[in-house]
Design a protein around this motif. Structure first.
Motif, PDB file in Angstrom:
ATOM      1  N   PRO A   5       1.090  -1.586   0.297  1.00  0.00           N
ATOM      2  CA  PRO A   5      -0.097  -0.274   0.184  1.00  0.00           C
ATOM      3  C   PRO A   5       0.557   1.548   0.438  1.00  0.00           C
ATOM      4  CG  PRO A   5      -1.117  -1.684   1.797  1.00  0.00           C
ATOM      5  CD  PRO A   5       0.683  -2.616   1.580  1.00  0.00           C
ATOM      6  N   PHE A   6       0.367   2.327  -0.895  1.00  0.00           N
ATOM      7  CA  PHE A   6       1.217   3.831  -0.914  1.00  0.00           C
ATOM      8  C   PHE A   6       0.772   3.907   0.552  1.00  0.00           C
ATOM      9  CE2 PHE A   6       0.293   8.071  -1.734  1.00  0.00           C
ATOM     10  CZ  PHE A   6       1.901   8.271  -1.988  1.00  0.00           C
ATOM     11  N   ILE A   7      -0.021   4.403   1.334  1.00  0.00           N
ATOM     12  CA  ILE A   7      -0.268   4.553   2.516  1.00  0.00           C
ATOM     13  C   ILE A   7      -0.929   3.712   3.472  1.00  0.00           C
ATOM     14  CG2 ILE A   7      -0.921   7.358   1.866  1.00  0.00           C
ATOM     15  CD1 ILE A   7      -3.443   6.387   2.076  1.00  0.00           C
ATOM     16  N   GLY A   8       0.220   4.263   4.775  1.00  0.00           N
ATOM     17  CA  GLY A   8      -0.179   3.637   6.027  1.00  0.00           C
ATOM     18  C   GLY A   8      -1.624   2.612   6.450  1.00  0.00           C
ATOM     19  N   LEU A   9      -2.044   2.544   7.186  1.00  0.00           N
ATOM     20  CA  LEU A   9      -3.245   2.545   7.634  1.00  0.00           C
ATOM     21  C   LEU A   9      -4.102   3.854   8.108  1.00  0.00           C
ATOM     22  CD1 LEU A   9      -5.561   1.048   7.406  1.00  0.00           C
ATOM     23  CD2 LEU A   9      -5.475  -0.342  10.102  1.00  0.00           C
ATOM     24  N   SER A  10      -3.547   4.843   8.951  1.00  0.00           N
ATOM     25  CA  SER A  10      -4.103   5.732   9.622  1.00  0.00           C
ATOM     26  C   SER A  10      -3.870   7.065   8.239  1.00  0.00           C
ATOM     27  CB  SER A  10      -2.707   6.439  10.637  1.00  0.00           C
ATOM     28  OG  SER A  10      -2.332   5.676  11.430  1.00  0.00           O
ATOM     29  N   LYS A  11      -3.343   7.188   7.295  1.00  0.00           N
ATOM     30  CA  LYS A  11      -4.191   7.340   5.719  1.00  0.00           C
ATOM     31  C   LYS A  11      -5.087   7.290   5.636  1.00  0.00           C
ATOM     32  CE  LYS A  11      -1.436  11.314   4.759  1.00  0.00           C
ATOM     33  NZ  LYS A  11      -0.116  11.694   3.828  1.00  0.00           N
ATOM     34  N   ALA A  12      -5.083   5.767   5.420  1.00  0.00           N
ATOM     35  CA  ALA A  12      -6.110   4.486   4.241  1.00  0.00           C
ATOM     36  C   ALA A  12      -7.857   4.811   5.605  1.00  0.00           C
ATOM     37  CB  ALA A  12      -5.840   3.648   4.134  1.00  0.00           C
ATOM     38  N   LEU A  13      -7.443   5.218   6.755  1.00  0.00           N
ATOM     39  CA  LEU A  13      -9.065   5.226   7.124  1.00  0.00           C
ATOM     40  C   LEU A  13      -9.187   6.943   7.222  1.00  0.00           C
ATOM     41  CD1 LEU A  13      -7.991   3.345  10.731  1.00  0.00           C
ATOM     42  CD2 LEU A  13      -9.697   2.620   9.188  1.00  0.00           C
ATOM     43  N   ASP A  14      -8.270   8.132   6.919  1.00  0.00           N
ATOM     44  CA  ASP A  14      -8.940   9.205   6.853  1.00  0.00           C
ATOM     45  C   ASP A  14      -9.230   9.399   5.683  1.00  0.00           C
ATOM     46  OD1 ASP A  14      -8.225   9.970   9.634  1.00  0.00           O
ATOM     47  OD2 ASP A  14      -6.262  10.444   8.637  1.00  0.00           O
ATOM     48  N   ARG A  15      -8.964   8.861   4.966  1.00  0.00           N
ATOM     49  CA  ARG A  15      -9.034   8.714   3.195  1.00  0.00           C
ATOM     50  C   ARG A  15     -10.406   7.784   3.004  1.00  0.00           C
ATOM     51  NH1 ARG A  15      -6.447  13.334   1.531  1.00  0.00           N
ATOM     52  NH2 ARG A  15      -4.299  12.438   1.069  1.00  0.00           N
ATOM     53  N   ALA A  16     -10.379   6.606   4.212  1.00  0.00           N
ATOM     54  CA  ALA A  16     -12.383   6.289   3.436  1.00  0.00           C
ATOM     55  C   ALA A  16     -12.647   6.763   4.509  1.00  0.00           C
ATOM     56  CB  ALA A  16     -11.863   4.993   4.446  1.00  0.00           C
ATOM     57  N   ARG A  17     -12.716   7.645   5.218  1.00  0.00           N
ATOM     58  CA  ARG A  17     -13.945   8.132   6.328  1.00  0.00           C
ATOM     59  C   ARG A  17     -14.437   9.720   5.174  1.00  0.00           C
ATOM     60  NH1 ARG A  17     -11.552   9.247   9.820  1.00  0.00           N
ATOM     61  NH2 ARG A  17     -11.595   7.689  11.643  1.00  0.00           N
ATOM     62  N   ALA A  18     -13.606  10.357   5.096  1.00  0.00           N
ATOM     63  CA  ALA A  18     -14.041  11.639   3.826  1.00  0.00           C
ATOM     64  C   ALA A  18     -14.748  11.294   2.547  1.00  0.00           C
ATOM     65  CB  ALA A  18     -12.652  12.388   3.203  1.00  0.00           C
ATOM     66  N   VAL A  19     -14.476   9.650   1.824  1.00  0.00           N
ATOM     67  CA  VAL A  19     -15.610   9.283   1.137  1.00  0.00           C
ATOM     68  C   VAL A  19     -16.795   8.581   1.818  1.00  0.00           C
ATOM     69  CG1 VAL A  19     -15.290   7.130  -0.575  1.00  0.00           C
ATOM     70  CG2 VAL A  19     -13.273   8.410  -0.329  1.00  0.00           C
ATOM     71  N   TYR A  20     -17.047   8.099   2.725  1.00  0.00           N
ATOM     72  CA  TYR A  20     -17.816   8.235   3.355  1.00  0.00           C
ATOM     73  C   TYR A  20     -19.006   9.364   3.514  1.00  0.00           C
ATOM     74  CZ  TYR A  20     -21.127   6.373   7.127  1.00  0.00           C
ATOM     75  OH  TYR A  20     -22.669   5.842   7.385  1.00  0.00           O
ATOM     76  N   ALA A  21     -18.220  10.575   4.324  1.00  0.00           N
ATOM     77  CA  ALA A  21     -18.680  12.039   4.478  1.00  0.00           C
ATOM     78  C   ALA A  21     -19.294  12.235   2.689  1.00  0.00           C
ATOM     79  CB  ALA A  21     -17.989  12.456   4.858  1.00  0.00           C
ATOM     80  N   HIS A  22     -18.530  11.686   2.053  1.00  0.00           N
ATOM     81  CA  HIS A  22     -19.103  12.406   0.592  1.00  0.00           C
ATOM     82  C   HIS A  22     -20.175  11.331  -0.214  1.00  0.00           C
ATOM     83  CE1 HIS A  22     -18.642  14.910  -3.337  1.00  0.00           C
ATOM     84  NE2 HIS A  22     -18.506  13.297  -4.082  1.00  0.00           N
ATOM     85  N   ALA A  23     -19.950   9.778  -0.160  1.00  0.00           N
ATOM     86  CA  ALA A  23     -21.461   9.529  -1.029  1.00  0.00           C
ATOM     87  C   ALA A  23     -21.497   8.241   0.083  1.00  0.00           C
ATOM     88  CB  ALA A  23     -20.407   8.814  -1.745  1.00  0.00           C
ATOM     89  N   LYS A  24     -21.773   8.098   1.305  1.00  0.00           N
ATOM     90  CA  LYS A  24     -21.691   7.129   2.706  1.00  0.00           C
ATOM     91  C   LYS A  24     -22.336   5.962   2.029  1.00  0.00           C
ATOM     92  CE  LYS A  24     -23.894  10.632   4.731  1.00  0.00           C
ATOM     93  NZ  LYS A  24     -23.128  10.272   6.706  1.00  0.00           N
TER      94      LYS A  24
END
Length: 284
Positions: free
Chosen positions: A24-43
């Motif tokens: 993976p290009f990024i660690g899980l900490s940042k990956a969770l932040d990115r996933a949270r942003a997607v969830y806020a945008h599209a549920k």
């Protein structure tokens, strides 16, 4: 008579660029932040690559966007369907549990599961479970044993250190070795020290009850290319976990439903079978 050498000089041939193994290009900490942003945008709805880039404030065609998407898929936080311009993404059930589950220990367990989904990270979490060696030793091992480049090895260690930390809670829940205690004293089947006498009731006092050991179910680590499509409960004490690989669409789901319908009929036949029908082939 003169001859012409048609072979190009060595410097004219293309030199193959060294590449490190995939991780993976990024660690899980940042990956969770990115996933949270997607969830806020599209549920839990499907979103296109352009929607993901917008949620992250990145360019649609930037390498960072593509690599971040690949990392979230590797951690099991995003699932994808289709290809090219029709490719769509959706936040997974695992990501939702890792972000939102408020039950005691549930969010930590989901995060630990996500951390172990990338094959290379899971392998080194097990290998370095007693503690990661110094950077120089790790980099040398990655270079000479796994064909990493120098920069690739350093990048992997950064991602590994961030991600492996999410597995510590899961490791602390593992059942200790029943054979010994920290002081080396052997234990019996019920956890009692061998040689100890059982508690003898005195007067009206009842002997303390020993709780049965807790059984821990070990979850299967997904191999490269596999992903968890869905999980759920079937009945009290019964659950399912559907692991798939490759592209899964409507046709594949329909085939799975047909397969389950056939299995249902077979099980029904077996339940209704008479004693003298035990050897009958259920497919006849």
């Amino acid at each position: 008579m003169t001859t012409t050498d048609t072979n190009p000089p060595p410097e004219a041939s293309k030199v193959r660029k060294e590449r490190s193994p995939s991780f993976p290009f990024i660690g899980l900490s940042k990956a969770l932040d990115r996933a949270r942003a997607v969830y806020a945008h599209a549920k839990r709805h499907e979103a296109r690559l352009s929607d993901l880039a917008a949620a992250w404030g990145m360019g649609l065609k930037s390498s960072g966007t593509i690599q971040t998407v690949a990392a979230l898929v590797a951690y099991g936080l995003l699932e994808d369907q289709g290809s090219g311009e029709t490719r769509k993404f959706k936040v997974t059930e695992l990501a939702l549990r890792a972000l939102e589950d408020q039950r005691p220990g549930a969010r930590e367990a989901a995060q630990a599961e996500a951390a172990l989904k990338p094959r290379l990270i899971a392998e080194y979490v097990e290998k370095w479970k007693e503690g990661r060696p110094a950077d120089g030793i790790c980099i040398s091992e990655l270079r000479f044993e796994r064909s990493f480049t120098e920069d690739g090895a350093k990048a992997f260690l950064k991602v590994f250190d961030d991600t492996a930390g999410f597995t510590k809670g899961a490791e602390s829940d593992k059942k200790p070795d029943p054979a010994t205690q920290p002081d080396g004293q052997k234990l019996g089947e019920n956890g009692d020290k061998l040689g100890d006498k059982p508690d003898v009731p005195k007067g009206d006092h009842k002997p303390p009850l020993h709780k049965p050991p807790v059984k821990h179910t070990e979850r299967r680590i997904l191999m490269e290319g596999e992903r968890e499509l869905t999980t759920g409960m079937l009945a009290k004490g019964a659950s399912f976990r559907l692991i798939v690989s490759g592209k899964i669409g409507v046709k594949e789901i329909e085939r799975l439903i047909q397969k389950l319908s056939i299995d249902k009929e077979i099980l029904a036949d077996e339940d209704d079978a008479r004693p003298d029908d035990e050897d009958r082939n259920p497919y006849e």
